[in-house]
Design a protein around this motif. Sequence first.
Motif, PDB file in Angstrom:
ATOM      1  N   SER A   9      19.850  33.283  12.856  1.00 50.30           N
ATOM      2  CA  SER A   9      20.581  34.497  12.501  1.00 50.30           C
ATOM      3  C   SER A   9      19.864  35.743  13.017  1.00 50.30           C
ATOM      4  CB  SER A   9      20.757  34.591  10.982  1.00 50.30           C
ATOM      5  OG  SER A   9      21.549  33.526  10.508  1.00 50.30           O
ATOM      6  N   ILE A  10      18.543  35.757  12.908  1.00 52.04           N
ATOM      7  CA  ILE A  10      17.753  36.880  13.433  1.00 52.04           C
ATOM      8  C   ILE A  10      17.953  36.994  14.943  1.00 52.04           C
ATOM      9  CG2 ILE A  10      15.410  37.704  13.869  1.00 52.04           C
ATOM     10  CD1 ILE A  10      14.645  36.527  11.090  1.00 52.04           C
ATOM     11  N   ALA A  11      17.925  35.860  15.621  1.00 48.04           N
ATOM     12  CA  ALA A  11      18.113  35.866  17.075  1.00 48.04           C
ATOM     13  C   ALA A  11      19.441  36.511  17.441  1.00 48.04           C
ATOM     14  CB  ALA A  11      18.035  34.446  17.635  1.00 48.04           C
ATOM     15  N   LYS A  12      20.500  36.128  16.780  1.00 51.14           N
ATOM     16  CA  LYS A  12      21.823  36.701  17.068  1.00 51.14           C
ATOM     17  C   LYS A  12      21.853  38.184  16.723  1.00 51.14           C
ATOM     18  CE  LYS A  12      26.191  37.153  17.854  1.00 51.14           C
ATOM     19  NZ  LYS A  12      26.631  37.399  19.221  1.00 51.14           N
ATOM     20  N   HIS A  13      21.272  38.544  15.588  1.00 49.44           N
ATOM     21  CA  HIS A  13      21.286  39.938  15.135  1.00 49.44           C
ATOM     22  C   HIS A  13      20.630  40.863  16.168  1.00 49.44           C
ATOM     23  CE1 HIS A  13      21.782  43.006  12.083  1.00 49.44           C
ATOM     24  NE2 HIS A  13      20.526  43.372  12.238  1.00 49.44           N
ATOM     25  N   TYR A  14      19.600  40.355  16.841  1.00 50.89           N
ATOM     26  CA  TYR A  14      18.878  41.167  17.827  1.00 50.89           C
ATOM     27  C   TYR A  14      19.226  40.825  19.269  1.00 50.89           C
ATOM     28  CZ  TYR A  14      16.408  43.346  14.082  1.00 50.89           C
ATOM     29  OH  TYR A  14      16.115  44.074  12.954  1.00 50.89           O
ATOM     30  N   GLY A  15      20.274  40.026  19.471  1.00 48.29           N
ATOM     31  CA  GLY A  15      20.739  39.732  20.821  1.00 48.29           C
ATOM     32  C   GLY A  15      19.774  38.896  21.642  1.00 48.29           C
ATOM     33  N   ILE A  16      19.036  38.036  20.979  1.00 51.47           N
ATOM     34  CA  ILE A  16      18.054  37.177  21.651  1.00 51.47           C
ATOM     35  C   ILE A  16      18.731  35.884  22.094  1.00 51.47           C
ATOM     36  CG2 ILE A  16      15.931  35.835  21.324  1.00 51.47           C
ATOM     37  CD1 ILE A  16      15.191  38.014  19.184  1.00 51.47           C
ATOM     38  N   ASP A  17      18.570  35.534  23.353  1.00 51.38           N
ATOM     39  CA  ASP A  17      19.029  34.241  23.859  1.00 51.38           C
ATOM     40  C   ASP A  17      17.985  33.223  23.404  1.00 51.38           C
ATOM     41  OD1 ASP A  17      19.428  31.901  25.370  1.00 51.38           O
ATOM     42  OD2 ASP A  17      20.213  33.025  27.087  1.00 51.38           O
ATOM     43  N   ILE A  18      18.239  32.625  22.239  1.00 54.13           N
ATOM     44  CA  ILE A  18      17.235  31.763  21.613  1.00 54.13           C
ATOM     45  C   ILE A  18      16.954  30.515  22.434  1.00 54.13           C
ATOM     46  CG2 ILE A  18      18.818  30.517  20.080  1.00 54.13           C
ATOM     47  CD1 ILE A  18      15.243  31.802  19.259  1.00 54.13           C
ATOM     48  N   GLU A  19      17.951  29.984  23.121  1.00 54.69           N
ATOM     49  CA  GLU A  19      17.697  28.802  23.962  1.00 54.69           C
ATOM     50  C   GLU A  19      16.694  29.134  25.052  1.00 54.69           C
ATOM     51  OE1 GLU A  19      21.061  26.768  25.551  1.00 54.69           O
ATOM     52  OE2 GLU A  19      21.795  26.208  23.573  1.00 54.69           O
ATOM     53  N   GLN A  20      16.911  30.246  25.747  1.00 54.60           N
ATOM     54  CA  GLN A  20      15.990  30.627  26.823  1.00 54.60           C
ATOM     55  C   GLN A  20      14.611  30.988  26.277  1.00 54.60           C
ATOM     56  OE1 GLN A  20      16.295  30.303  30.175  1.00 54.60           O
ATOM     57  NE2 GLN A  20      18.072  29.154  29.461  1.00 54.60           N
ATOM     58  N   ALA A  21      14.575  31.627  25.119  1.00 55.31           N
ATOM     59  CA  ALA A  21      13.292  31.983  24.512  1.00 55.31           C
ATOM     60  C   ALA A  21      12.484  30.725  24.186  1.00 55.31           C
ATOM     61  CB  ALA A  21      13.516  32.826  23.260  1.00 55.31           C
ATOM     62  N   ILE A  22      13.149  29.702  23.655  1.00 59.03           N
ATOM     63  CA  ILE A  22      12.459  28.454  23.316  1.00 59.03           C
ATOM     64  C   ILE A  22      12.020  27.719  24.578  1.00 59.03           C
ATOM     65  CG2 ILE A  22      12.761  26.146  22.315  1.00 59.03           C
ATOM     66  CD1 ILE A  22      14.501  27.524  20.141  1.00 59.03           C
ATOM     67  N   ILE A  23      12.896  27.645  25.566  1.00 60.08           N
ATOM     68  CA  ILE A  23      12.546  26.977  26.825  1.00 60.08           C
ATOM     69  C   ILE A  23      11.341  27.650  27.473  1.00 60.08           C
ATOM     70  CG2 ILE A  23      13.348  26.586  29.200  1.00 60.08           C
ATOM     71  CD1 ILE A  23      16.175  26.092  27.911  1.00 60.08           C
ATOM     72  N   LYS A  24      11.345  28.971  27.513  1.00 59.23           N
ATOM     73  CA  LYS A  24      10.235  29.722  28.105  1.00 59.23           C
ATOM     74  C   LYS A  24       8.939  29.491  27.323  1.00 59.23           C
ATOM     75  CE  LYS A  24       8.913  34.406  29.431  1.00 59.23           C
ATOM     76  NZ  LYS A  24       9.317  35.825  29.431  1.00 59.23           N
ATOM     77  N   LYS A  25       9.024  29.518  26.012  1.00 60.83           N
ATOM     78  CA  LYS A  25       7.836  29.321  25.180  1.00 60.83           C
ATOM     79  C   LYS A  25       7.308  27.896  25.298  1.00 60.83           C
ATOM     80  CE  LYS A  25       4.764  30.299  22.089  1.00 60.83           C
ATOM     81  NZ  LYS A  25       3.549  30.988  22.456  1.00 60.83           N
ATOM     82  N   MET A  26       8.192  26.924  25.347  1.00 58.97           N
ATOM     83  CA  MET A  26       7.750  25.528  25.500  1.00 58.97           C
ATOM     84  C   MET A  26       7.060  25.315  26.841  1.00 58.97           C
ATOM     85  SD  MET A  26       8.241  23.949  22.712  1.00 58.97           S
ATOM     86  CE  MET A  26       7.852  22.322  23.325  1.00 58.97           C
ATOM     87  N   ALA A  27       7.576  25.937  27.902  1.00 60.10           N
ATOM     88  CA  ALA A  27       6.940  25.827  29.219  1.00 60.10           C
ATOM     89  C   ALA A  27       5.532  26.413  29.161  1.00 60.10           C
ATOM     90  CB  ALA A  27       7.769  26.534  30.272  1.00 60.10           C
ATOM     91  N   TYR A  28       5.384  27.544  28.482  1.00 64.47           N
ATOM     92  CA  TYR A  28       4.062  28.149  28.318  1.00 64.47           C
ATOM     93  C   TYR A  28       3.138  27.238  27.502  1.00 64.47           C
ATOM     94  CZ  TYR A  28       0.432  31.200  26.510  1.00 64.47           C
ATOM     95  OH  TYR A  28      -0.783  31.730  26.130  1.00 64.47           O
ATOM     96  N   ASN A  29       3.671  26.677  26.413  1.00 67.96           N
ATOM     97  CA  ASN A  29       2.862  25.799  25.566  1.00 67.96           C
ATOM     98  C   ASN A  29       2.376  24.555  26.316  1.00 67.96           C
ATOM     99  OD1 ASN A  29       3.136  27.528  23.417  1.00 67.96           O
ATOM    100  ND2 ASN A  29       4.652  26.289  22.344  1.00 67.96           N
ATOM    101  N   GLU A  30       3.153  24.087  27.271  1.00 64.15           N
ATOM    102  CA  GLU A  30       2.778  22.894  28.036  1.00 64.15           C
ATOM    103  C   GLU A  30       1.499  23.120  28.860  1.00 64.15           C
ATOM    104  OE1 GLU A  30       3.977  19.763  28.148  1.00 64.15           O
ATOM    105  OE2 GLU A  30       5.381  20.262  26.541  1.00 64.15           O
ATOM    106  N   VAL A  31       1.254  24.341  29.256  1.00 66.00           N
ATOM    107  CA  VAL A  31       0.098  24.599  30.134  1.00 66.00           C
ATOM    108  C   VAL A  31      -1.032  25.354  29.463  1.00 66.00           C
ATOM    109  CG1 VAL A  31       1.525  24.547  32.223  1.00 66.00           C
ATOM    110  CG2 VAL A  31       1.122  26.726  31.074  1.00 66.00           C
ATOM    111  N   ARG A  32      -0.842  25.794  28.248  1.00 66.72           N
ATOM    112  CA  ARG A  32      -1.910  26.551  27.583  1.00 66.72           C
ATOM    113  C   ARG A  32      -3.032  25.621  27.140  1.00 66.72           C
ATOM    114  NH1 ARG A  32       0.547  29.183  22.170  1.00 66.72           N
ATOM    115  NH2 ARG A  32      -1.597  29.744  21.837  1.00 66.72           N
ATOM    116  N   GLU A  33      -4.198  26.169  27.035  1.00 67.69           N
ATOM    117  CA  GLU A  33      -5.379  25.376  26.687  1.00 67.69           C
ATOM    118  C   GLU A  33      -5.963  25.844  25.368  1.00 67.69           C
ATOM    119  OE1 GLU A  33      -8.162  25.223  29.903  1.00 67.69           O
ATOM    120  OE2 GLU A  33      -6.564  25.047  31.384  1.00 67.69           O
ATOM    121  N   ASP A  34      -5.376  25.363  24.286  1.00 66.55           N
ATOM    122  CA  ASP A  34      -5.932  25.709  22.976  1.00 66.55           C
ATOM    123  C   ASP A  34      -5.936  24.573  22.015  1.00 66.55           C
ATOM    124  OD1 ASP A  34      -3.177  25.588  22.588  1.00 66.55           O
ATOM    125  OD2 ASP A  34      -3.115  27.352  21.315  1.00 66.55           O
TER     126      ASP A  34
END
Length: 91
Positions: free
Chosen positions: A66-91
């Motif tokens: 609901s927050i994503a829609k309220h602020y016009g966030i493309d939640i699918e793309q946000a998750i895909i982008k974040k998952m790609a980042y998480n795949e290569v991060r070293e923590d």
Amino acid sequence: MIDLNKLSEQTHACAVRRGKIKDDTKWHELTNDLCREAQELATAFYNWDEVNRNEELADIMIVCLSIAKHYGIDIEQAIIKKMAYNEVRED
């Protein structure tokens, strides 16, 4: 496959219908709702309440979508982008 942006529209429409979200709802009101749901989830885990745990986890997802829609966030793309980042991060 679930379309998260469509689900986001549905959760937001439901929240609007129920009066939980209005055009002038502020970010801190929404994040307070999210924190409240997270506390309810923690309580369900603490009490080993599987039914309530599942419902509270769903509530968290509903609030996030609901927050994503309220602020016009493309939640699918946000998750895909974040998952790609998480795949290569070293923590």
